[in-house]
Design an enzyme around this catalytic site. Structure first.
Site, mmCIF file in Angstrom:
data_model
loop_
_atom_site.group_PDB
_atom_site.id
_atom_site.type_symbol
_atom_site.label_atom_id
_atom_site.label_comp_id
_atom_site.label_asym_id
_atom_site.label_seq_id
_atom_site.Cartn_x
_atom_site.Cartn_y
_atom_site.Cartn_z
ATOM 1 N N CYS A 33 0.827 -1.198 0.000
ATOM 2 C CA CYS A 33 0.000 0.000 0.000
ATOM 3 C C CYS A 33 0.868 1.259 0.000
ATOM 4 C CB CYS A 33 -0.889 0.026 1.238
ATOM 5 S SG CYS A 33 -2.195 -1.203 1.249
ATOM 6 N N GLU A 75 0.638 3.897 1.884
ATOM 7 C CA GLU A 75 0.989 4.337 3.237
ATOM 8 C C GLU A 75 2.196 3.584 3.759
ATOM 9 O OE1 GLU A 75 -1.854 3.314 1.983
ATOM 10 O OE2 GLU A 75 -3.560 3.804 3.247
ATOM 11 N N CYS A 132 -2.295 -1.223 7.200
ATOM 12 C CA CYS A 132 -1.605 0.073 7.286
ATOM 13 C C CYS A 132 -1.902 0.762 8.616
ATOM 14 C CB CYS A 132 -2.006 0.961 6.111
ATOM 15 S SG CYS A 132 -1.268 0.401 4.560
HETATM 16 N N1 THU Z 1 -4.302 0.367 -1.218
HETATM 17 C C1 THU Z 1 -3.441 1.285 -0.691
HETATM 18 O O1 THU Z 1 -2.456 1.670 -1.314
HETATM 19 N N2 THU Z 1 -3.703 1.737 0.569
HETATM 20 C C2 THU Z 1 -4.745 1.312 1.334
HETATM 21 O O2 THU Z 1 -4.767 1.573 2.522
HETATM 22 C C3 THU Z 1 -5.839 0.560 0.711
HETATM 23 C C4 THU Z 1 -5.472 -0.160 -0.538
HETATM 24 C C5 THU Z 1 -4.004 -0.174 -2.550
HETATM 25 C C6 THU Z 1 -3.591 -1.628 -2.532
HETATM 26 C C7 THU Z 1 -3.943 -2.055 -3.932
HETATM 27 O O3 THU Z 1 -2.856 -1.743 -4.787
HETATM 28 C C8 THU Z 1 -5.119 -1.161 -4.314
HETATM 29 O O4 THU Z 1 -5.123 -0.099 -3.380
HETATM 30 C C9 THU Z 1 -6.462 -1.869 -4.282
HETATM 31 O O5 THU Z 1 -6.649 -2.527 -3.088
#
Ligand code: THU
Length: 148
Positions: A66, A68, A106
């Protein structure tokens, strides 16, 4: 929306705006060929340094990271463990139609390094449309280093 108060230095409107703009800029680095959901993050350390992050997906899905956590791991791997706030933006193909709240994993990583009553999580859809929450609000009764 105005300045955000807390035990540490007040988060000024200008700092909030800088975090939002920086998080939005990260969307272009998002690597999300599988979900097409692009996320950008800007993490403000207590010393004023801003660490950036984007989501990074993987063909095997599981190793995806993610935005974060990308920002947190960049900071911690460079010796910085004290944080003030994070701004998160994201949406399908990078469209910011709504807020992109942090996933549970996260939130738990934030719990490791941040004071839940002080750390601010700014969810933004634009420079004007944002809302700020403490980590405690998004992770009530969180389990962290103080529990051990
Ligand atoms: N994702 C994030 O980058 N941060 C989050 O807290 C929620 C989900 C991303 C992970 C994945 O690449 C996409 O969003 C769909 O889940």
């Amino acid at each position: 929306m105005g300045a955000i108060e807390g035990k540490y230095a007040v988060l000024e409107e200008g700092q909030i705006q800088e975090l939002i703009v920086t998080a939005i800029k990260q969307l272009k680095y998002s690597y999300a060929p599988y979900s097409n959901f692009c996320v950008g993050a800007a993490l403000l350390a207590q010393n004023g340094t801003v660490y950036t992050g984007c989501n990074i997906e993987n063909a095997a899905y599981g190793p995806s990271n993610c935005a974060e956590r990308t920002a947190f791991f960049k900071a911690v791997s460079e010796g910085n463990r004290k944080f003030r706030a994070i701004c998160i933006v994201g949406g399908p193909k990078g469209r910011l139609d709504s807020y992109a709240p942090p996933c549970g994993v996260c939130r738990q990583v934030m719990m490791e390094f941040c004071d839940p009553e002080e750390f601010q999580i700014i969810l933004a859809a634009s420079r004007e449309d944002y809302q700020s929450f403490t980590l405690k609000e998004l992770l009530p009764q969180g389990f962290g280093p103080k529990n051990l």
